[in-house]
Motif scaffolding. Structure first.
Motif, mmCIF file in Angstrom:
data_model
loop_
_atom_site.group_PDB
_atom_site.id
_atom_site.type_symbol
_atom_site.label_atom_id
_atom_site.label_comp_id
_atom_site.label_asym_id
_atom_site.label_seq_id
_atom_site.Cartn_x
_atom_site.Cartn_y
_atom_site.Cartn_z
ATOM 1 N N GLY A 345 0.779 -1.228 0.000
ATOM 2 C CA GLY A 345 0.000 0.000 0.000
ATOM 3 C C GLY A 345 0.809 1.276 0.000
ATOM 4 N N ASP A 346 2.131 1.215 -0.117
ATOM 5 C CA ASP A 346 2.967 2.429 -0.141
ATOM 6 C C ASP A 346 2.610 3.248 -1.387
ATOM 7 N N PRO A 347 2.172 4.515 -1.207
ATOM 8 C CA PRO A 347 1.718 5.319 -2.351
ATOM 9 C C PRO A 347 2.846 5.681 -3.325
ATOM 10 N N ARG A 348 4.069 5.437 -2.954
ATOM 11 C CA ARG A 348 5.175 5.774 -3.853
ATOM 12 C C ARG A 348 5.295 4.792 -5.016
ATOM 13 N N LEU A 349 4.604 3.667 -4.950
ATOM 14 C CA LEU A 349 4.695 2.652 -5.999
ATOM 15 C C LEU A 349 3.458 2.674 -6.885
ATOM 16 N N ARG A 350 3.689 2.631 -8.185
ATOM 17 C CA ARG A 350 2.616 2.502 -9.159
ATOM 18 C C ARG A 350 2.983 1.367 -10.110
ATOM 19 N N VAL A 351 2.023 0.508 -10.433
ATOM 20 C CA VAL A 351 2.244 -0.610 -11.348
ATOM 21 C C VAL A 351 1.324 -0.444 -12.545
ATOM 22 N N VAL A 352 1.900 -0.521 -13.733
ATOM 23 C CA VAL A 352 1.112 -0.439 -14.963
ATOM 24 C C VAL A 352 1.417 -1.669 -15.810
ATOM 25 N N ARG A 353 0.408 -2.097 -16.567
ATOM 26 C CA ARG A 353 0.577 -3.265 -17.434
ATOM 27 C C ARG A 353 0.451 -2.845 -18.883
ATOM 28 N N GLN A 354 1.167 -3.551 -19.744
ATOM 29 C CA GLN A 354 1.060 -3.330 -21.187
ATOM 30 C C GLN A 354 1.326 -4.648 -21.893
ATOM 31 N N ASP A 355 0.914 -4.721 -23.147
ATOM 32 C CA ASP A 355 1.242 -5.899 -23.947
ATOM 33 C C ASP A 355 2.754 -5.967 -24.140
ATOM 34 N N ASN A 356 3.257 -7.176 -24.258
ATOM 35 C CA ASN A 356 4.703 -7.350 -24.393
ATOM 36 C C ASN A 356 5.233 -6.620 -25.629
ATOM 37 N N ALA A 357 6.104 -5.647 -25.395
ATOM 38 C CA ALA A 357 6.652 -4.843 -26.492
ATOM 39 C C ALA A 357 8.143 -4.610 -26.348
ATOM 40 N N GLY A 358 8.744 -5.120 -25.283
ATOM 41 C CA GLY A 358 10.177 -4.956 -25.113
ATOM 42 C C GLY A 358 10.515 -3.923 -24.057
ATOM 43 N N LYS A 359 11.764 -3.983 -23.589
ATOM 44 C CA LYS A 359 12.207 -3.147 -22.487
ATOM 45 C C LYS A 359 12.161 -1.665 -22.842
ATOM 46 N N ALA A 360 12.619 -1.292 -24.037
ATOM 47 C CA ALA A 360 12.668 0.123 -24.409
ATOM 48 C C ALA A 360 11.279 0.739 -24.449
#
Length: 651
Positions: A345-360
């Motif tokens: 629950g630490d507000p400093r962290l945000r997680v987002v998801r995307q389709d696999n497109a590579g690190k860059a």
């Protein structure tokens, strides 16, 4: 095609040797008589059974055999000028070292005796030794263009311990063996074998023979032995092929020796320059400064096993205000869930998801989600120390600095493959970055831990997506834009390295291939105006020590195995010793500067036996794939997690 040609050449060579050996059996002696011996006080050629061969009856002939030395041509000229014909004992190695010597001697009327292959074969099983000597005979005969009938081996001429054995071997391949007799004390000798090795001896023998009225002739003349028919065509053909192969091998050896010397020189030059500048870098005072707000981007693909520890280490950072963005790049495991659970629950962290497109692409997505002026990139399998980010972003207080590189440490160094990679990271990566920092030419900000000025990223077009080495690509672009890139050794991050040869090979192949893409993409940086030295110094350095040296290093191995282990060459041992010692010294310095135990430097020695060759193979494969245009992708890396194998994060 090259492999096919080599295979055909070896097939032809093997066939020629087989046929040649079969033909040799037609005239090889089945007797085991002792060698024929020249006697100064008796018959010219006498065997153990008491029979004489070719005695002329009046016993007033003397034989002169001049073994091949650096003075061979000079000796031959001395005898030629006095109309004296002698026999020159030649080895197969002699005719390879000087292919024209046989023809020149024969043109002057001199004869040729076979003196062996040019190496000591007495330690080999007799059938193999005989076959080797037969090969050498064919090589000499191919240069002679006619049969050689006399064997004057090294033991016979130099009074060695293997006279009988060498002579018996010579008779098995169809030659008449001669030995050197001991001159009587009263000097009454009128016939016998005289060995001449220098000009003084040649003049003395000519003068002595003239005073005594003795004729100096060839061994074959006195013995009365000569084959009327020349050697079969297959013998000559096989000899020509063998000489050609030997000459090719000599040329290859000379080329490898030159490459080995060049590789050693490069190592020594690098050691001297890098040591001086790395020490100067270590004496600098760390810059002071504090970034107002820092965004940490963590791209992750199937990192559920390690993302928990990574996030916890980031949240434990001290001395900096940060926000963390984890970009789940199409993971098929619970990467996102584990990351959120780790933050609790630490507000400093945000997680987002995307389709696999590579690190860059993942990094571009993360950058778009924050407006922080300072951006830090951390790999999901890495653990940062508590004050690492604060130390890393401090140099960015200088507006001329566009990026900073962290100090990457191997966390799973206790494994068999982790240990050499630990030393390689300390010696080959971090030590170089100290040097690069001093000359303003840092070429790679590592993906495991690096900080960037947002302004610099946006100025060069964001995180690049057209190479496999986006970290090096972005670093070179920032340097070409005129920003300085600094190395911060106190900003330490612990990372997990591959622990199987297959995974290590894949990782290093990707690095090497990606760097080739970057070098080609930024080739204009060498002459770019307003750029840092990353183009003028960094790129040439990477080409020489990242590609040329790994390609040259196998030459040292070949020379060492052939010359040192096989032939006992002291020069080869010294060369390999200098090469290894230079690396040990470089490793010792790097470990000292990084505060590591100096005992790790001993790994340099076993790293010469397999690990370094693997890296050379990777370089070869990457260059081949780049030149052939073969497609290369990131591939997947198996994670085990650092767990308790990494040092404490409390630093």
């Amino acid at each position: 095609m090259a492999r096919v040609i080599v295979a055909l050449l070896l097939l032809v060579l093997a066939g020629a040797l087989f046929i040649d050996a079969a033909v040799a059996g037609a005239f090889a002696s089945t007797e085991t008589s002792a060698p024929a011996t020249f006697q100064r006080d008796g018959p010219v050629l006498r065997t153990a059974d008491g029979l004489t061969r070719g005695a002329l009856g009046f016993g007033r002939e003397a034989i002169v055999i001049a073994p091949l030395t650096r003075q061979t041509r000079e000796l031959a000229s001395i005898f030629t000028s006095r109309a004296v014909r002698v026999t020159v004992a030649l080895t197969a190695r002699d005719v390879v070292d000087d292919p024209a010597v046989v023809g020149d001697l024969v043109a002057q009327g001199h004869d040729v005796a076979f003196a062996g292959i040019g190496a000591d074969v007495n330690g080999l099983p007799e059938p193999i030794a005989t076959a080797v000597e037969l090969v050498g005979l064919r090589m000499v005969e191919s240069r002679r263009g006619a049969s050689v009938v006399v064997f004057a081996g090294p033991s016979a001429l130099l009074a060695g311990p293997n006279v009988a054995r060498e002579a018996a071997r010579a008779e098995r391949i169809g030659l008449v063996a001669v030995t050197r007799s001991t001159p009587p004390a009263d000097g009454s000798a009128l016939d016998g074998l005289v060995v001449v090795a220098n000009a003084d001896e040649a003049h003395r023998e000519i003068a002595g023979a003239s005073q005594r009225g003795v004729s100096l002739v060839t061994a074959a003349t006195v013995a009365g032995i000569a084959r009327a028919d020349g050697p079969p065509a297959i013998d000559i053909a096989s000899g020509v092929l063998l000489v050609s192969v030997a000459l090719l091998l000599v040329a290859v050896h000379d080329a490898l020796l030159a490459l080995a010397l060049l590789a050693t020189l490069l190592i020594v030059v690098r050691l001297v320059i890098v040591v001086i500048l790395a020490v100067a870098h270590a004496r600098r005072t760390p810059p002071a400064g504090r970034a107002s707000r820092v965004a940490v981007l963590v791209p992750a693909h199937n990192e559920a096993r390690v993302i928990d520890a990574c996030v916890r280490a980031l949240l434990a950072s001290q001395g900096v205000e940060l926000e963390i963005v984890v970009i789940d790049d199409g993971s098929t495991d619970d990467t996102s869930v584990v990351a959120l659970r780790a933050a609790d629950g630490d507000p400093r962290l945000r997680v987002v998801r995307q389709d696999n497109a590579g690190k860059a692409v993942a990094l571009r997505r993360g950058l778009a989600l924050t407006d922080a002026p300072t951006v830090v990139v951390v790999d999901a399998d890495s653990l940062i120390e508590r004050r690492a980010i604060a130390a890393l972003v401090a140099p960015l207080a200088d507006p001329l600095v566009g990026a900073t590189a962290g100090n990457v440490k191997v966390g799973n160094r206790a494994s068999i493959l982790g240990a050499p990679q630990h030393l390689e990271y300390v010696m080959g990566i971090n030590l170089d970055r100290r040097f690069f920092d001093v000359v303003n030419a840092v070429s790679v900000v590592p993906g495991a831990l690096g900080a960037f000025r947002r302004e610099a990223i946006e100025r060069v077009g964001g995180f690049p997506v057209d190479t496999l080495a986006e970290d090096a690509d972005l670093t070179l672009a920032i340097g070409a834009a005129g920003y300085r890139v600094r190395h911060v050794p106190h900003a330490r991050v612990w990372t997990e390295v591959p622990v199987t040869p297959r995974l290590l090979y894949r990782q290093r192949f990707r690095w090497s291939y990606g760097m080739l893409q970057v070098l080609w993409k930024h080739r204009a940086a060498v002459r770019a105006r307003g750029a840092t030295n990353v183009g003028r110094l960094g790129l040439p350095y990477v080409l020489v020590y990242g590609y040329a040296l790994p390609l040259l290093a196998p030459a040292i191995d070949v020379i060492f195995v052939r010359d040192a282990l096989v032939q006992g060459s002291e020069a080869a041992v010294v060369l390999f010793g200098v090469f290894t010692l230079a690396q040990v010294l470089a490793a010792t310095l790097a470990l000292r500067l990084d505060g590591e135990s100096l005992r790790w430097s001993l790994l340099v020695i076993p790293m010469q036996l397999g690990y370094r060759q693997l890296l050379s193979a990777v370089t070869f494969a990457a260059l081949w794939s780049a030149l052939a245009g073969l497609p290369v992708s990131w591939g997947a890396q198996a994670r085990r997690g650092l767990g308790g194998s990494s040092p404490t994060m409390a630093r």
